[in-house]
Scaffold this motif. Structure first.
Motif, PDB file in Angstrom:
ATOM      1  N   UNK A  90      50.819   6.461   0.845  1.00 52.07           N
ATOM      2  CA  UNK A  90      50.966   5.061   1.251  1.00 52.07           C
ATOM      3  C   UNK A  90      50.245   4.745   2.560  1.00 52.07           C
ATOM      4  N   UNK A  91      49.651   5.754   3.179  1.00 48.93           N
ATOM      5  CA  UNK A  91      49.023   5.564   4.483  1.00 48.93           C
ATOM      6  C   UNK A  91      47.943   4.479   4.491  1.00 48.93           C
ATOM      7  N   UNK A  96      46.392  -0.591   6.740  1.00 43.77           N
ATOM      8  CA  UNK A  96      45.788  -1.904   6.488  1.00 43.77           C
ATOM      9  C   UNK A  96      46.731  -3.016   6.956  1.00 43.77           C
ATOM     10  N   UNK A  97      48.023  -2.845   6.679  1.00 47.11           N
ATOM     11  CA  UNK A  97      49.010  -3.824   7.126  1.00 47.11           C
ATOM     12  C   UNK A  97      49.062  -3.869   8.655  1.00 47.11           C
ATOM     13  N   UNK A  98      49.010  -2.697   9.260  1.00 44.02           N
ATOM     14  CA  UNK A  98      49.046  -2.617  10.716  1.00 44.02           C
ATOM     15  C   UNK A  98      47.810  -3.273  11.334  1.00 44.02           C
ATOM     16  N   UNK A 102      47.696  -6.435  14.019  1.00 43.38           N
ATOM     17  CA  UNK A 102      46.992  -6.393  15.305  1.00 43.38           C
ATOM     18  C   UNK A 102      45.990  -7.541  15.400  1.00 43.38           C
ATOM     19  N   UNK A 103      45.317  -7.814  14.312  1.00 43.91           N
ATOM     20  CA  UNK A 103      44.309  -8.878  14.296  1.00 43.91           C
ATOM     21  C   UNK A 103      44.916 -10.244  14.592  1.00 43.91           C
ATOM     22  N   UNK A 125      47.216   0.891  19.082  1.00 43.25           N
ATOM     23  CA  UNK A 125      46.480   0.728  20.343  1.00 43.25           C
ATOM     24  C   UNK A 125      44.969   0.835  20.113  1.00 43.25           C
ATOM     25  N   UNK A 126      44.552   1.755  19.264  1.00 42.94           N
ATOM     26  CA  UNK A 126      43.123   1.891  18.947  1.00 42.94           C
ATOM     27  C   UNK A 126      42.618   0.622  18.266  1.00 42.94           C
ATOM     28  N   UNK A 127      43.379   0.117  17.305  1.00 40.33           N
ATOM     29  CA  UNK A 127      43.002  -1.142  16.654  1.00 40.33           C
ATOM     30  C   UNK A 127      42.921  -2.267  17.682  1.00 40.33           C
ATOM     31  N   UNK A 128      43.871  -2.297  18.599  1.00 33.89           N
ATOM     32  CA  UNK A 128      43.864  -3.325  19.633  1.00 33.89           C
ATOM     33  C   UNK A 128      42.628  -3.257  20.495  1.00 33.89           C
ATOM     34  N   UNK A 129      42.245  -2.050  20.861  1.00 33.81           N
ATOM     35  CA  UNK A 129      41.035  -1.873  21.670  1.00 33.81           C
ATOM     36  C   UNK A 129      39.796  -2.315  20.892  1.00 33.81           C
ATOM     37  N   UNK A 130      39.711  -1.940  19.616  1.00 31.30           N
ATOM     38  CA  UNK A 130      38.561  -2.303  18.785  1.00 31.30           C
ATOM     39  C   UNK A 130      38.451  -3.816  18.589  1.00 31.30           C
TER      40      UNK A 130
END
Length: 427
Positions: A90-91, A96-98, A102-103, A125-130
């Protein structure tokens, strides 16, 4: 939107309502109110509680409603247990949901991931930085001593110890180096974490998380009555532990130390245990086997709030004998209730002892050392009275209101905003 991605377990009651730890519910509501000039909605992305656990704990949980509180819950994983094949399958959908959450947000509040094979928190946090979002990282456990502690006690094999020490820990360390360098605000609990990763960076700050409010602090008249009781040798010295009955809390060590302290000097001592958990039956039997079942009182858990504090304020000393790394919020609650602590010298308690002066530490994991300190205070009760006064002074400087006001101001500074009216009032 203010997005919180933390390893908190929640149960969705309906599309509008969810349940989780009551103290954390209060914390989120107050935090959102203090940053309301910039955020009008808070989203908790966490782990879904099983129905079985919810039914067992529902009377002690708090609830939040999206319509009423402007706080909602989104599950990013079915369970907080060690990830397995089911989680891995399910990862992709979970991440994808996470990423979508963040977006949509303006700020990501998360931390490093304990399970690096399921790095939900760190990924946020990585998604937030990106995506060029503002990011806040929070670390409230320094787990680097866990391998040594578990191996020393014989809970881990040499293979497990070596794998954790030389694989898990370096990966977690890399996460800490990353957040300290790339996140906008980094909060860390523990002097060693700050020293090793903060390295003078002004955006890396000390974390504190008291749950109590000003009105929960023991009042002067109750302090006077409490001290009179403490110094009356005809009254039992009331020791206490409150929290979950789980093995790593070392509650059995508290019981054994109490038994030793009673036996050595025929002392008038009573141990009060409040909580619930899978260890309760074993703890009751252990007290009986030691012959002190009449001196160990089991109390039903009380939901966080006025009634809880009214109860614990009547006790005299808090015991903390963790067998692995632990930073319980109940430590601050004890201080607010005028309860000094005797604790094993883990980094958390040693740091509090150095900075606050209300924690007396003994060698981990020695039951004999714990018993000796209990006996010392039972024979020198005036020392407890001085520590009770110190607890009250410390509590007034560390309420949740004052801590959240600092937290909220740092958050608003990130967003380039001035104080909200509520924050000005809190200041």
């Amino acid at each position: 939107k203010y997005l919180v991605v933390v390893p908190v377990v929640c149960y969705p009651i309906s599309e509008d309502e969810f349940a989780m730890e009551s103290a954390f519910c209060d914390h989120l509501k107050e935090l959102l109110e203090l940053v309301s000039s910039e955020f009008d909605e808070l989203v908790v992305a966490g782990f879904q509680m099983s129905q079985e656990r919810y039914e067992k704990e529902r009377d002690h949980l708090g609830t939040l409603r999206k319509e009423r509180d402007k706080i909602s819950f989104v599950s990013v994983s079915d369970s907080y247990s060690t990830p397995g094949l089911k989680w891995l399958l399910r990862a992709p959908a979970n991440f994808a949901r996470l990423f979508g959450l963040v977006k949509e947000c303006g700020l990501v509040h998360s931390g490093t991931s304990h399970f690096w094979t399921r790095p939900v928190e760190f990924a946020a946090l990585v998604f937030g930085r990106l995506l060029d979002k503002k990011t806040i990282s929070i670390t409230d456990l320094d787990l680097r001593e866990d391998p040594r502690m578990n191996y020393t006690l014989g809970y881990w094999s040499l293979k497990t110890y070596l794998f954790c020490r030389y694989v898990h820990d370096p990966i977690r360390s890399l996460q800490h180096h990353w957040v300290a360098r790339y996140c906008d605000l980094v909060l860390m609990k523990g002097e060693k974490l700050m020293a090793d990763y903060g390295k003078g960076r002004p955006w890396v700050k000390a974390l504190s998380d008291p749950g109590f409010h000003e009105e929960h602090i023991i009042t002067p008249d109750k302090v006077t009555a409490k001290i009179a009781e403490i110094e009356d040798p005809s009254k039992p010295l009331e020791l206490a532990y409150f929290g979950r009955y789980v093995y790593y809390k070392g509650i059995d060590r508290c019981i054994e130390a109490t038994a030793i302290a009673i036996a050595e000097g025929q002392r008038n001592i009573r141990l009060n245990l409040m909580g619930s958990g899978e260890e309760e039956e074993r703890l009751r039997k252990f007290a009986a086997d030691l012959g002190i079942e009449d001196s160990v009182i089991f109390h039903d858990p009380i939901r966080y709030g006025d009634e809880l504090f009214s109860k614990i304020q009547s006790w005299h000393l808090m015991l903390a004998a963790p067998l692995s790394v632990d930073t319980p919020r109940s430590t601050w609650d004890a201080i607010a209730a005028g309860l000094p602590l005797i604790a094993f010298d883990t980094e958390f308690y040693t740091g509090l002892g150095n900075t606050l002066g209300v924690v007396d530490v003994v060698e981990w994991p020695s039951v004999e050392a714990l018993a000796a300190r209990i006996g010392h205070y039972a024979d020198n009760r005036a020392e407890i009275s001085r520590l009770v006064h110190r607890c009250v002074a410390v509590a007034h400087e560390n309420t949740q209101e004052k801590w959240l006001a600092r937290r909220a101001q740092w958050t608003l500074d990130l967003m380039g905003k001035k104080d909200s009216p509520e924050l000005s009032e809190a200041h």
